[in-house]
Write a protein that holds these residues in place. Structure first.
Motif, PDB file in Angstrom:
ATOM      1  N   LEU A 298       0.831  -1.213   0.000  1.00 33.22           N
ATOM      2  CA  LEU A 298       0.000   0.000   0.000  1.00 33.22           C
ATOM      3  C   LEU A 298       0.862   1.258   0.000  1.00 33.22           C
ATOM      4  O   LEU A 298       0.587   2.223  -0.697  1.00 33.22           O
ATOM      5  N   ARG A 299       1.942   1.200   0.787  1.00 27.83           N
ATOM      6  CA  ARG A 299       2.819   2.361   0.872  1.00 27.83           C
ATOM      7  C   ARG A 299       3.457   2.642  -0.491  1.00 27.83           C
ATOM      8  O   ARG A 299       3.572   3.778  -0.919  1.00 27.83           O
ATOM      9  N   ASP A 300       3.862   1.567  -1.178  1.00 33.46           N
ATOM     10  CA  ASP A 300       4.462   1.738  -2.505  1.00 33.46           C
ATOM     11  C   ASP A 300       3.448   2.253  -3.520  1.00 33.46           C
ATOM     12  O   ASP A 300       3.798   2.968  -4.460  1.00 33.46           O
ATOM     13  N   ARG A 301       2.182   1.876  -3.311  1.00 41.62           N
ATOM     14  CA  ARG A 301       1.160   2.232  -4.302  1.00 41.62           C
ATOM     15  C   ARG A 301       0.517   3.579  -4.012  1.00 41.62           C
ATOM     16  O   ARG A 301      -0.595   3.828  -4.445  1.00 41.62           O
ATOM     17  N   GLY A 302       1.137   4.408  -3.186  1.00 47.01           N
ATOM     18  CA  GLY A 302       0.586   5.748  -3.082  1.00 47.01           C
ATOM     19  C   GLY A 302       0.397   6.288  -1.679  1.00 47.01           C
ATOM     20  O   GLY A 302       0.434   7.487  -1.486  1.00 47.01           O
ATOM     21  N   ILE A 303       0.185   5.426  -0.681  1.00 45.42           N
ATOM     22  CA  ILE A 303       0.010   5.979   0.669  1.00 45.42           C
ATOM     23  C   ILE A 303       1.387   6.151   1.282  1.00 45.42           C
ATOM     24  O   ILE A 303       1.789   5.445   2.200  1.00 45.42           O
ATOM     25  N   ARG A 304       2.128   7.113   0.747  1.00 40.76           N
ATOM     26  CA  ARG A 304       3.543   7.270   1.083  1.00 40.76           C
ATOM     27  C   ARG A 304       3.775   7.604   2.555  1.00 40.76           C
ATOM     28  O   ARG A 304       4.841   7.296   3.105  1.00 40.76           O
ATOM     29  N   TRP A 305       2.795   8.242   3.185  1.00 40.17           N
ATOM     30  CA  TRP A 305       3.016   8.735   4.551  1.00 40.17           C
ATOM     31  C   TRP A 305       2.894   7.623   5.597  1.00 40.17           C
ATOM     32  O   TRP A 305       3.188   7.830   6.763  1.00 40.17           O
ATOM     33  N   LEU A 306       2.478   6.443   5.169  1.00 38.20           N
ATOM     34  CA  LEU A 306       2.311   5.337   6.112  1.00 38.20           C
ATOM     35  C   LEU A 306       3.649   5.032   6.795  1.00 38.20           C
ATOM     36  O   LEU A 306       4.625   4.762   6.123  1.00 38.20           O
TER      37      LEU A 306
END
Lengths: 291, 241, 310
Positions: free
Chosen positions: C301-309
């Protein structure tokens, strides 16, 4: 029994142990040496060999014939499975060392489950092909166990010949030394890897078929051979076949003799700690050919 | 003003197999100078600075930094003493942002305003607009600048640069030389460099290595006039000068 | 920072709300899972953030559990037992690290595995004290924590959640600190870190020690909450489980350990109630993750756009 005969018995038992251990450990050492991967599922290949030996022996009515059939069929089946696993699974991971360990841990669970589901949780005996008993002055000893030692020695000789004298062995050693150069010389590295993995698994299966008339086949029986093979391979020097053979002899004998003198758990604790410390302080092993 | 010695190597030797990559090298680095290390490929330049930075241990010899013997000090401890090293082959945290890369260097010194200092460290090497970018996705030139920026952010007393201009465009090289000059006199610079224009523009002194030994050492003009250096390294260039 | 903090507090609030509505069976399950998630958080600090792939964490879990169990058995208090468990995990991990961190990669995996195996065998050898594989139950008197009776469902869940909340928030603070950045740097490029002046050995040792502390707390908490300790928690199986949780949830993400523990625990539970296939589920999950999703759920998920995770 006096001390002398007891020691003789322990040495005999240790030699049998060492012979089987050497087979299994050389299998593990091959895949580590050539492919630089640690195969945690090696013990399960051993277990599969044993369980399949029982299945083959069930299908063949005569005990000697069943044993011979198992000795031929099981290593081939296990080797074929290993080949498929390498080609279908480990190759996808590019044989990355850490990912391979995690994957083979997963594999060992699946193989255990497979054996449990197919053959059930009970220990299965396999009859020895012959029941010769050698009568020594102090005790009788199983002729079959001595056959195990001879058979293992012959198989190991064959492996040694393949590795040092045959074209296949040359190709494997070339791949071990430099994968990229081997590929540049037209060696199909993928096939060499899969073949090595299969050979290693096949050797574990041979060891298992030989041992199964002495111990019974059981779906959890792979743990101890895995641990012992690890110990042998590490003490012998990772990837060194010669070191592995020497270490198997030393550890098999030591295990046979020590476990008659000390409680087995205590012996295992010391063996495990010793191995860990060897890896920490002498990563090339005690009998490694080169640093 | 008499020159103050910052770093001194005596009899430094290191072999690989049968090859003496660095062979009894004596070397002195004065405080506040820009010192260039030149020599043909395989002369032992990278091995030599690796010995100074502690990435390699010498077989023999001694290294003194600021008066203290640092020969047996591990690399990280030498960095803490003020010897910074930037890699020849760019070595950054490819998976982290530019800001994180720089912050890892900045936070080596106690600071209350880590974000602010990190931004200033980025601006210094012209990466002020790239703080949030993943370092591995930067262009090669920018990665080189980030590498240098991390070295600078350590605020070292000695900065060792291993072929810093390799792969930089001409305009970037101009910026680089100006940047290095601006470090003086707080930071002493030891520079391995192939680009002779950069060497001649920057260096106060030059040491020439050949086959692991010091061939010559001196001011740029002396080196330029040195016959042995011309034969070994500068080749036909002297005729043109 | 605020967005991240809100997310974590929301997760904790959700877990608290869950405690009020869950039926008895799942109530006990979730308390178990929360303790395993604390263990997985510990594992995540070593593996996910610092890149130390250990196969020996069961020793830290087992040490914490055994220390707490023996303490309570001798009449000690539960609060002290938790502290003792933390210390035991910390001590075991430090000792392991001092030796094992001289190696790296595959050797590190095997060395940690061997140390943990030796620890497990030692527990068996002293079976008269430790109860061996069967273990021993804890006396009811020792399962009182700040006036709460841990054998009751409600207090048990509350205490489990409290321990988990502390672990989660400490982890969050840790990985967002300067030290946390140093750990990630060690994972990403050890040589570069060394040349920035960080001592790789002490940095990794600190990470492993903290990881062991979390594991020890989890072991002690598990023993106290469920009134039972045993050597079986020190088997290799329990070193594999946190790796599985972390891989599934996402290595190097703060919420990955919890997510992985919840999903995997219920997956195994469902599989083993339908058939006897729990082993195969663990194996298949490991294979699947390694082959197709090495970054896990939150990592992907972090790689696919939710960078702030985080």
């Amino acid at each position: 029994m006096g001390t002398g005969p007891l020691l003789l018995l322990a040495t005999l038992e240790g030699t049998v142990m060492a012979a089987v251990l050497a087979l299994a450990a050389v299998g593990l050492s091959l895949s580590f040496g050539v492919m630089r991967v640690v195969n945690v599922a090696h013990g399960e290949f051993f277990m599969l060999g044993a369980v399949l030996a029982w299945a083959v022996a069930q299908a063949v009515p005569s005990a000697p014939l069943g044993f011979v059939a198992a000795l031929v069929i099981c290593p081939v089946l296990v080797g074929a499975l290993a080949y498929a696993i390498d080609a279908g699974l480990l190759r996808r991971l590019k044989h990355d060392p850490e990912a391979t360990i995690v994957a083979t841990i997963g594999l060992s669970y699946i193989l255990q489950q497979g054996a449990l589901s197919l053959f059930g949780p009970d220990a299965r005996p396999v009859e020895a092909p012959f029941t010769l008993r050698l009568q020594l002055p102090w005790f009788g000893y199983s002729g079959y166990k001595l056959f195990v030692v001879v058979a293992a020695a012959l198989v190991l000789l064959a492996v040694w010949w393949v590795m040092t004298r045959s074209r296949a062995g040359l190709v494997m050693r070339a791949t071990q030394i430099d994968r990229a150069t081997a590929r540049a010389f037209g060696i199909n590295v993928d096939r060499v890897y899969a073949g090595t993995f299969a050979l290693g698994a096949g050797l574990a299966a041979v060891a298992a078929v030989l041992i199964v008339p002495i111990q019974q086949a059981h779906y959890l029986m792979g743990h101890d051979p895995l641990l012992l093979s690890f110990i042998v391979v590490i003490i012998g020097g990772l990837g060194s076949i010669r070191g592995t053979l020497i270490a198997a002899l030393v550890i098999g004998l030591a295990d046979g003799i020590l476990s008659m003198l000390y409680p087995p758990t205590l012996a295992k604790i010391f063996a495990t700690l010793a191995v860990a410390l060897v890896l920490v302080f002498r990563p090339q092993g005690l009998f490694g050919a080169r640093p | 003003m008499a020159a103050v010695t910052l770093l001194e190597a005596r009899g430094l030797t290191r072999s690989f197999g049968g090859l003496r990559a660095v062979d009894h090298v004596d070397f002195t680095l004065n405080s506040g100078e820009i010192h260039a290390l030149i020599g043909p490929n395989g002369a032992g330049k990278t091995t030599f600075v690796s010995l100074l930075s502690g990435r390699l241990q010498p077989d023999a010899g001694q290294i003194r930094f600021d008066g203290a013997d640092v020969t047996r000090l591990p690399a990280h401890a030498r960095v803490a003493q003020g010897i910074a090293y930037t890699f020849q082959i760019t070595s950054i945290y490819a998976g982290l942002t530019v800001a994180d890369n720089l912050a890892l260097a900045v936070q080596r010194h106690p600071t209350r305003d880590l974000a602010g200092e990190t931004a200033r460290a980025a601006a210094r090497v012209g990466l002020g607009d790239h703080l949030g970018q993943v370092a591995g996705l930067l262009s090669y030139g920018h990665q080189r600048l980030l590498e240098i920026g991390m070295g600078l952010a350590l605020r070292p007393r000695l900065l060792i640069l291993d072929e810093p201009t390799q792969g930089l465009a001409n305009k970037e090289i101009e910026g680089f030389t100006a940047l290095i000059r601006s470090l003086l006199p707080e930071t002493t610079v030891l520079l391995i460099e192939h680009n002779m224009d950069v060497v001649m523009a920057l260096a106060d002194r030059i040491t020439v290595l050949n086959f692991g030994k010091v061939l010559a050492s001196g001011a740029p003009a002396e080196i330029r006039a040195n016959r042995a250096v011309q034969d070994a390294y500068l080749g036909g260039h002297h005729a043109a000068d | 920072m605020t967005r991240v903090l809100v997310l974590h507090l929301a997760v904790l609030a959700g877990l608290a709300a869950l405690g009020a509505v869950l039926p008895a069976y799942h109530h006990g399950m979730m308390a178990r899972i929360l303790m395993l998630a604390v263990y997985a958080i510990g594992y995540n600090i070593a593996f996910g953030y610092t890149g130390l792939l250990s196969l020996g964490h069961a020793m830290f879990l087992g040490a914490g559990m055994m220390a707490a169990g023996l303490w309570v058995q001798q009449g000690g208090s539960a609060a002290a037992a938790l502290g003792l468990g933390a210390l035991a995990g910390l001590g075991a991990a430090t000792l392991t690290g001092v030796l094992a961190l001289r190696t790296a990669g595959v050797s590190f995996m095997i060395v940690t595995l061997m140390f943990a195996q030796a620890f497990y065998l030692t527990l068996l050898y002293f079976g008269a004290i430790t109860g061996g594989d069967e273990g021993f139950p804890l006396p009811a008197a020792g399962r009182q924590l700040m006036g709460l009776d841990l054998s009751q469902d409600g207090p048990r869940y509350a205490v489990a959640l409290a321990i988990f909340a502390v672990a989660l928030l400490v982890q969050l603070a840790l990985v967002r600190s300067r030290f946390g950045r140093t750990l990630v740097a060690m994972r990403e490029n050890e040589e570069r870190s060394r040349m920035l002046g960080y001592n790789p050995f002490t940095t990794k040792l600190a990470a492993l020690a903290i990881s062991g502390l979390f594991s020890g707390v989890a072991g002690a908490g598990y023993g106290l909450l469920f009134g039972y300790v045993g050597a079986s928690f020190a088997t290799i199986q329990y070193s594999i489980l946190p790796m599985l949780y972390v891989l599934l949830g996402g290595a190097g993400t703060t919420l990955g350990p919890l997510l992985g523990a919840v999903l995997m625990f219920y997956l195994i539970d469902t599989a083993s109630s339908l058939t006897e296939l729990s082993l195969a589920v663990i194996g298949a999950a490991l294979l699947f993750l390694v082959l197709f999703a090495p970054k896990g759920i939150l990592g992907t998920l972090r790689d696919r756009g939710i960078r702030w995770l985080p």
